[in-house]
Structures are given as C-alpha cells and as structure tokens.
Scaffold this motif. Structure first.
Motif: not given
Ligand code: SF4
Length: 66
Positions: A24, A38, A41
C-alpha cells in the motif's frame, strides 16, 4: 477501506509505513515522501495498514471505511 496520507508534506520519509505494508505504501523516489499506491486495499491487508497508521510518527495515515 480507503487509505490516504494527509497532509503529505508532513511525512518524515522514514519508511515505517512502507516497511509495515509495502503493498500500500511506497517512498516516492523524487521527493522522498511516502505515497499510497493502493487506495482501496483488500481486507487481508487491514492489519498491516492499521499497523502502519499506528506507527506513523507524523500520524498522517488516514483509514476510512467505504
Ligand atoms: S510512517 Fe508516516 S512519516 Fe513515516 S514515511 Fe510513512 S507516512 Fe511518512
């Protein structure tokens, strides 16, 4: 869950978040600050994302529910 770093200019660039959850968070090569790669997630990453938020010394990792 949605993840963001705000305000990003308060990031210390220590990479704690990227160590906790590299799926992430990454350190941007150009400015040396963390960025989210991201934003939504998978739930399987929740524990790692939460650890990153808890350990961020700048307290700028924000987790919101969808
Ligand atoms: S843990 Fe916080 S201060 Fe450290 S790099 Fe990540 S966002 Fe920046």
């Amino acid at each position: 869950m949605r993840v963001r770093i705000e305000p990003r200019d308060e990031c210390l660039g220590d990479a704690i978040c990227a160590d906790e959850c590299p799926e992430v968070f990454v350190i941007n090569d150009e400015d040396g600050l963390a960025m989210v790669i991201k934003e939504s997630p998978d739930e399987s990453l929740r524990e790692a994302v939460q650890s990153a938020a808890d350990e961020c010394p700048a307290e700028i990792i924000i987790i919101e529910e969808d």
